[in-house]
Design a protein around this motif. Structure first.
Motif, PDB file in Angstrom:
ATOM      1  N   ALA A 153     -14.755  12.855 -94.107  1.00 20.39           N
ATOM      2  CA  ALA A 153     -15.371  14.157 -93.834  1.00 20.39           C
ATOM      3  C   ALA A 153     -16.626  14.419 -94.652  1.00 20.39           C
ATOM      4  N   ILE A 154     -17.402  13.408 -94.988  1.00 20.92           N
ATOM      5  CA  ILE A 154     -18.676  13.647 -95.658  1.00 20.92           C
ATOM      6  C   ILE A 154     -19.635  14.264 -94.643  1.00 20.92           C
ATOM      7  N   SER A 155     -20.306  15.335 -95.037  1.00 25.13           N
ATOM      8  CA  SER A 155     -21.151  16.085 -94.115  1.00 25.13           C
ATOM      9  C   SER A 155     -22.353  15.252 -93.659  1.00 25.13           C
ATOM     10  N   GLU A 156     -22.929  15.677 -92.544  1.00 24.11           N
ATOM     11  CA  GLU A 156     -24.099  14.963 -92.013  1.00 24.11           C
ATOM     12  C   GLU A 156     -25.269  15.037 -92.983  1.00 24.11           C
ATOM     13  N   SER A 157     -25.461  16.188 -93.619  1.00 27.19           N
ATOM     14  CA  SER A 157     -26.573  16.330 -94.557  1.00 27.19           C
ATOM     15  C   SER A 157     -26.379  15.435 -95.779  1.00 27.19           C
ATOM     16  N   SER A 158     -25.149  15.373 -96.291  1.00 30.86           N
ATOM     17  CA  SER A 158     -24.867  14.489 -97.421  1.00 30.86           C
ATOM     18  C   SER A 158     -25.042  13.029 -97.024  1.00 30.86           C
ATOM     19  N   SER A 159     -24.634  12.686 -95.819  1.00 32.37           N
ATOM     20  CA  SER A 159     -24.781  11.314 -95.333  1.00 32.37           C
ATOM     21  C   SER A 159     -26.247  10.910 -95.272  1.00 32.37           C
ATOM     22  N   LYS A 160     -27.084  11.793 -94.757  1.00 33.30           N
ATOM     23  CA  LYS A 160     -28.519  11.491 -94.659  1.00 33.30           C
ATOM     24  C   LYS A 160     -29.130  11.303 -96.042  1.00 33.30           C
ATOM     25  N   GLN A 161     -28.720  12.149 -96.996  1.00 34.13           N
ATOM     26  CA  GLN A 161     -29.249  12.017 -98.350  1.00 34.13           C
ATOM     27  C   GLN A 161     -28.813  10.709 -98.989  1.00 34.13           C
ATOM     28  N   LEU A 162     -27.539  10.325 -98.773  1.00 34.97           N
ATOM     29  CA  LEU A 162     -27.037   9.071 -99.326  1.00 34.97           C
ATOM     30  C   LEU A 162     -27.787   7.879 -98.746  1.00 34.97           C
ATOM     31  N   VAL A 163     -28.007   7.890 -97.435  1.00 36.26           N
ATOM     32  CA  VAL A 163     -28.736   6.801 -96.785  1.00 36.26           C
ATOM     33  C   VAL A 163     -30.136   6.673 -97.370  1.00 36.26           C
ATOM     34  N   ALA A 164     -30.798   7.810 -97.586  1.00 35.28           N
ATOM     35  CA  ALA A 164     -32.152   7.806 -98.152  1.00 35.28           C
ATOM     36  C   ALA A 164     -32.144   7.288 -99.584  1.00 35.28           C
ATOM     37  N   PHE A 165     -31.154   7.720-100.376  1.00 36.75           N
ATOM     38  CA  PHE A 165     -31.064   7.270-101.769  1.00 36.75           C
ATOM     39  C   PHE A 165     -30.836   5.767-101.852  1.00 36.75           C
ATOM     40  N   VAL A 166     -29.891   5.273-101.075  1.00 35.80           N
ATOM     41  CA  VAL A 166     -29.579   3.840-101.112  1.00 35.80           C
ATOM     42  C   VAL A 166     -30.778   3.024-100.627  1.00 35.80           C
ATOM     43  N   SER A 167     -31.483   3.530 -99.632  1.00 39.45           N
ATOM     44  CA  SER A 167     -32.692   2.858 -99.159  1.00 39.45           C
ATOM     45  C   SER A 167     -33.757   2.790-100.249  1.00 39.45           C
ATOM     46  N   LYS A 168     -33.865   3.858-101.036  1.00 39.82           N
ATOM     47  CA  LYS A 168     -34.839   3.867-102.132  1.00 39.82           C
ATOM     48  C   LYS A 168     -34.474   2.841-103.199  1.00 39.82           C
ATOM     49  N   LEU A 169     -33.180   2.558-103.349  1.00 42.05           N
ATOM     50  CA  LEU A 169     -32.756   1.499-104.273  1.00 42.05           C
ATOM     51  C   LEU A 169     -33.097   0.114-103.728  1.00 42.05           C
ATOM     52  N   GLY A 170     -33.388   0.047-102.428  1.00 43.17           N
ATOM     53  CA  GLY A 170     -33.679  -1.238-101.804  1.00 43.17           C
ATOM     54  C   GLY A 170     -32.489  -1.859-101.106  1.00 43.17           C
TER      55      GLY A 170
END
Length: 277
Positions: free
Chosen positions: A42-59
């Motif tokens: 049940a992770i929210s859509e907004s939290s999911s988008k932020q996580l995807v962006a953060f992990v992408s920034k890590l490479g």
């Protein structure tokens, strides 16, 4: 080099800790590439988008995997042990069949040295590689042997290298739910107890002081090693620090000697990735 696949399961309460753990991997494994798999309900859509962006920034690449929690409706769930903790047991069912090996990590972990030698470990035809926390006297091990009526080690489920093909072959939902129905009142750490009751014969033991260092047990390690496993040894040799139990290092009044190291990585997250903190 082959990409290392990391699996974590959590809910909204551990999103910041998940980011700290990933940042620690990035800081100490600069030559490796990682794919991150996050199993959730049940992770929210907004939290999911932020996580995807953060992990992408890590490479890295983040794969959000939604799991139906209804299959665990009969499982014991407490505030400190949410339903998500069971997801790792059946991860072979919901991860792509192209994945044959994955490293599960709890989110309350720091990775302080390179992890590839665990990823490439010879599992000796076992299904899982994990460590056991035996303490100084082994009393807890004896209690667990009595509880489960076996002589096997009791393994911690917070760090597990898993052969997914063997998991798909051996780990069955019916076996897990039957064990829960039968032993629900005996389960102290529910998913970990089920793991040990059903599958301890299929687990390869790995050294806890390197791969799953319980930060509450620094005196135990120091004593058992006759003083050789001290703080400098841990910083140089330990790969995974696991902040088991409470209080956690991000909580107030924490006396854990490794809490300051955790705070350091938390500060790095705040300074360098503040928009995701």
């Amino acid at each position: 080099m082959a990409t290392i696949n990391i699996l974590t399961t959590l809910d909204d309460n551990y999103l910041t800790q998940f980011k700290v753990m990933l940042l620690s991997i990035k800081q100490t494994n600069t030559d490796d590439q990682f794919d991150i798999w996050l199993a959730h309900h049940a992770i929210s859509e907004s939290s999911s988008k932020q996580l995807v962006a953060f992990v992408s920034k890590l490479g890295y690449q983040l794969h959000m995997v939604h799991v139906d929690v209804d299959v665990w409706s009969s499982a014991p769930v407490l505030k400190q042990y949410p339903a998500e903790m069971y997801f790792r047991l059946l991860c072979g069912e919901y991860l792509p069949k192209t994945l044959t090996r994955i490293l599960y990590l709890d989110p309350d972990i720091l990775v302080i040295n390179p992890i590839r030698s665990l990823w490439t470990l010879d599992m000796k035809n076992q299904m899982i590689a994990a460590a056991s926390h035996n303490g100084l006297t082994g009393v807890s091990q004896t209690i667990n042997n009595v509880r489960f009526q076996n002589k096997n080690k009791y393994f911690n489920s917070g760090v597990m290298l898993m052969d997914l093909n063997k998991m798909r072959e051996k780990v069955k939902l019916d076996d897990i739910t039957s064990a829960i129905d039968r032993y629900a009142k005996r389960l102290i750490l529910p998913d970990q107890d089920i793991l040990n009751y059903l599958y301890s014969d299929h687990i390869l033991s790995i050294p806890e002081e390197i791969w799953n260092y319980d930060t509450r047990d620094n005196i135990v390690h120091f004593t058992k090693s006759l003083g050789s496993i001290d703080l400098p040894w841990v910083i140089e040799n330990t790969v995974i620090l696991h902040f088991c139990g409470h209080p956690k290092p991000w909580e107030k009044r924490n006396l854990n000697r490794f809490a300051i190291l955790y705070k350091h990585y938390e500060q790095l997250l705040r300074l360098n990735y503040g928009e995701y903190y």
